[in-house]
Design a protein around this motif. Structure first.
Motif, PDB file in Angstrom:
ATOM      1  N   GLY A  30      27.929  50.449  17.550  1.00 41.14           N
ATOM      2  CA  GLY A  30      28.568  51.026  18.724  1.00 41.14           C
ATOM      3  C   GLY A  30      29.866  50.329  19.080  1.00 41.14           C
ATOM      4  N   ALA A  31      29.844  48.995  19.053  1.00 43.27           N
ATOM      5  CA  ALA A  31      31.054  48.237  19.383  1.00 43.27           C
ATOM      6  C   ALA A  31      32.099  48.367  18.276  1.00 43.27           C
ATOM      7  CB  ALA A  31      30.705  46.768  19.606  1.00 43.27           C
ATOM      8  N   GLY A  32      31.658  48.551  17.040  1.00 45.02           N
ATOM      9  CA  GLY A  32      32.591  48.678  15.928  1.00 45.02           C
ATOM     10  C   GLY A  32      33.453  49.918  16.047  1.00 45.02           C
ATOM     11  N   TRP A  33      32.816  51.035  16.400  1.00 47.13           N
ATOM     12  CA  TRP A  33      33.586  52.270  16.557  1.00 47.13           C
ATOM     13  C   TRP A  33      34.536  52.169  17.734  1.00 47.13           C
ATOM     14  CZ3 TRP A  33      33.992  55.215  12.620  1.00 47.13           C
ATOM     15  CH2 TRP A  33      32.945  55.307  11.721  1.00 47.13           C
ATOM     16  N   ALA A  34      34.133  51.456  18.786  1.00 53.96           N
ATOM     17  CA  ALA A  34      35.023  51.254  19.932  1.00 53.96           C
ATOM     18  C   ALA A  34      36.234  50.414  19.535  1.00 53.96           C
ATOM     19  CB  ALA A  34      34.266  50.593  21.069  1.00 53.96           C
ATOM     20  N   LEU A  35      36.016  49.408  18.680  1.00 59.01           N
ATOM     21  CA  LEU A  35      37.134  48.588  18.235  1.00 59.01           C
ATOM     22  C   LEU A  35      38.093  49.370  17.342  1.00 59.01           C
ATOM     23  CD1 LEU A  35      35.329  45.226  17.522  1.00 59.01           C
ATOM     24  CD2 LEU A  35      37.116  45.610  19.203  1.00 59.01           C
ATOM     25  N   ILE A  36      37.550  50.213  16.490  1.00 61.63           N
ATOM     26  CA  ILE A  36      38.409  51.047  15.637  1.00 61.63           C
ATOM     27  C   ILE A  36      39.232  51.996  16.495  1.00 61.63           C
ATOM     28  CG2 ILE A  36      38.396  52.841  13.867  1.00 61.63           C
ATOM     29  CD1 ILE A  36      35.929  51.417  12.669  1.00 61.63           C
ATOM     30  N   THR A  37      38.600  52.583  17.505  1.00 63.28           N
ATOM     31  CA  THR A  37      39.313  53.480  18.411  1.00 63.28           C
ATOM     32  C   THR A  37      40.352  52.719  19.221  1.00 63.28           C
ATOM     33  OG1 THR A  37      37.325  54.830  18.563  1.00 63.28           O
ATOM     34  CG2 THR A  37      38.989  55.178  20.238  1.00 63.28           C
ATOM     35  N   CYS A  38      40.041  51.493  19.603  1.00 58.37           N
ATOM     36  CA  CYS A  38      40.975  50.658  20.364  1.00 58.37           C
ATOM     37  C   CYS A  38      42.190  50.282  19.525  1.00 58.37           C
ATOM     38  CB  CYS A  38      40.242  49.418  20.840  1.00 58.37           C
ATOM     39  SG  CYS A  38      41.271  48.058  21.326  1.00 58.37           S
ATOM     40  N   SER A  39      42.028  50.189  18.229  1.00 59.99           N
ATOM     41  CA  SER A  39      43.137  49.751  17.379  1.00 59.99           C
ATOM     42  C   SER A  39      44.215  50.825  17.229  1.00 59.99           C
ATOM     43  CB  SER A  39      42.621  49.353  16.000  1.00 59.99           C
ATOM     44  OG  SER A  39      42.198  50.478  15.268  1.00 59.99           O
ATOM     45  N   LEU A  40      43.860  52.085  17.378  1.00 61.65           N
ATOM     46  CA  LEU A  40      44.831  53.160  17.180  1.00 61.65           C
ATOM     47  C   LEU A  40      45.990  53.128  18.176  1.00 61.65           C
ATOM     48  CD1 LEU A  40      42.394  56.040  16.217  1.00 61.65           C
ATOM     49  CD2 LEU A  40      43.772  54.600  14.710  1.00 61.65           C
ATOM     50  N   PRO A  41      45.743  52.993  19.488  1.00 64.24           N
ATOM     51  CA  PRO A  41      46.896  52.906  20.397  1.00 64.24           C
ATOM     52  C   PRO A  41      47.739  51.652  20.181  1.00 64.24           C
ATOM     53  CG  PRO A  41      44.915  53.418  21.629  1.00 64.24           C
ATOM     54  CD  PRO A  41      44.488  53.107  20.234  1.00 64.24           C
ATOM     55  N   LEU A  42      47.092  50.553  19.794  1.00 62.42           N
ATOM     56  CA  LEU A  42      47.856  49.331  19.536  1.00 62.42           C
ATOM     57  C   LEU A  42      48.785  49.504  18.339  1.00 62.42           C
ATOM     58  CD1 LEU A  42      45.084  46.660  20.139  1.00 62.42           C
ATOM     59  CD2 LEU A  42      47.116  47.048  21.528  1.00 62.42           C
ATOM     60  N   LEU A  43      48.290  50.122  17.287  1.00 61.22           N
ATOM     61  CA  LEU A  43      49.125  50.355  16.116  1.00 61.22           C
ATOM     62  C   LEU A  43      50.230  51.371  16.416  1.00 61.22           C
ATOM     63  CD1 LEU A  43      46.389  50.327  13.354  1.00 61.22           C
ATOM     64  CD2 LEU A  43      48.092  48.573  13.831  1.00 61.22           C
ATOM     65  N   ALA A  44      49.921  52.356  17.247  1.00 65.02           N
ATOM     66  CA  ALA A  44      50.950  53.323  17.644  1.00 65.02           C
ATOM     67  C   ALA A  44      52.034  52.644  18.468  1.00 65.02           C
ATOM     68  CB  ALA A  44      50.321  54.466  18.435  1.00 65.02           C
ATOM     69  N   LEU A  45      51.646  51.737  19.367  1.00 72.55           N
ATOM     70  CA  LEU A  45      52.622  51.006  20.165  1.00 72.55           C
ATOM     71  C   LEU A  45      53.530  50.159  19.279  1.00 72.55           C
ATOM     72  CD1 LEU A  45      53.712  49.943  22.896  1.00 72.55           C
ATOM     73  CD2 LEU A  45      51.938  48.203  22.770  1.00 72.55           C
ATOM     74  N   SER A  46      52.955  49.486  18.305  1.00 72.19           N
ATOM     75  CA  SER A  46      53.785  48.651  17.437  1.00 72.19           C
ATOM     76  C   SER A  46      54.707  49.510  16.573  1.00 72.19           C
ATOM     77  CB  SER A  46      52.913  47.758  16.552  1.00 72.19           C
ATOM     78  OG  SER A  46      52.178  48.513  15.625  1.00 72.19           O
ATOM     79  N   THR A  47      54.223  50.667  16.131  1.00 69.52           N
ATOM     80  CA  THR A  47      55.064  51.554  15.330  1.00 69.52           C
ATOM     81  C   THR A  47      56.256  52.062  16.139  1.00 69.52           C
ATOM     82  OG1 THR A  47      53.135  52.251  14.066  1.00 69.52           O
ATOM     83  CG2 THR A  47      55.067  53.686  13.988  1.00 69.52           C
ATOM     84  N   ILE A  48      56.017  52.470  17.372  1.00 72.74           N
ATOM     85  CA  ILE A  48      57.092  52.981  18.215  1.00 72.74           C
ATOM     86  C   ILE A  48      58.083  51.870  18.551  1.00 72.74           C
ATOM     87  CG2 ILE A  48      57.579  53.881  20.525  1.00 72.74           C
ATOM     88  CD1 ILE A  48      54.925  55.456  20.245  1.00 72.74           C
ATOM     89  N   THR A  49      57.575  50.668  18.798  1.00 72.05           N
ATOM     90  CA  THR A  49      58.464  49.546  19.118  1.00 72.05           C
ATOM     91  C   THR A  49      59.321  49.166  17.918  1.00 72.05           C
ATOM     92  OG1 THR A  49      56.788  48.746  20.663  1.00 72.05           O
ATOM     93  CG2 THR A  49      58.547  47.237  20.098  1.00 72.05           C
ATOM     94  N   PHE A  50      58.700  49.094  16.730  1.00 77.91           N
ATOM     95  CA  PHE A  50      59.475  48.783  15.526  1.00 77.91           C
ATOM     96  C   PHE A  50      60.518  49.865  15.248  1.00 77.91           C
ATOM     97  CE2 PHE A  50      56.038  45.860  13.889  1.00 77.91           C
ATOM     98  CZ  PHE A  50      56.844  44.734  13.898  1.00 77.91           C
ATOM     99  N   ARG A  51      60.151  51.125  15.457  1.00 80.88           N
ATOM    100  CA  ARG A  51      61.102  52.215  15.230  1.00 80.88           C
ATOM    101  C   ARG A  51      62.283  52.106  16.190  1.00 80.88           C
ATOM    102  NH1 ARG A  51      58.556  57.872  15.725  1.00 80.88           N
ATOM    103  NH2 ARG A  51      57.388  57.073  13.965  1.00 80.88           N
ATOM    104  N   GLY A  52      61.999  51.779  17.436  1.00 78.32           N
ATOM    105  CA  GLY A  52      63.082  51.604  18.404  1.00 78.32           C
ATOM    106  C   GLY A  52      63.973  50.435  18.061  1.00 78.32           C
TER     107      GLY A  52
END
Length: 59
Positions: A30-52
């Motif tokens: 249960g916690a593993g799937w929550a961590l995987i889901t939590c990682s998606l917005p973090l990776l999206a934030l880093s992608t947008i910041t690097f692109r900027g």
């Protein structure tokens, strides 16, 4: 503003996102799937910041 803060945010969120995804894969309960889901917005934030940062450097 210097580039230190955006670079720190981008690298920090990328590291936290990858760390959460790897930890979630190892748990895969249960916690593993929550961590995987939590990682998606973090990776999206880093992608947008690097692109900027890259677009700002070329202009």
């Amino acid at each position: 503003m210097t580039l230190n803060l955006p670079i720190t945010v981008a690298i920090g969120s990328a590291a936290a996102g990858v760390g959460a995804a790897v930890t979630g894969v190892y748990l895969l309960a249960g916690a593993g799937w929550a961590l995987i889901t939590c990682s998606l917005p973090l990776l999206a934030l880093s992608t947008i910041t690097f692109r900027g940062l890259l677009r700002g450097a070329t202009e």
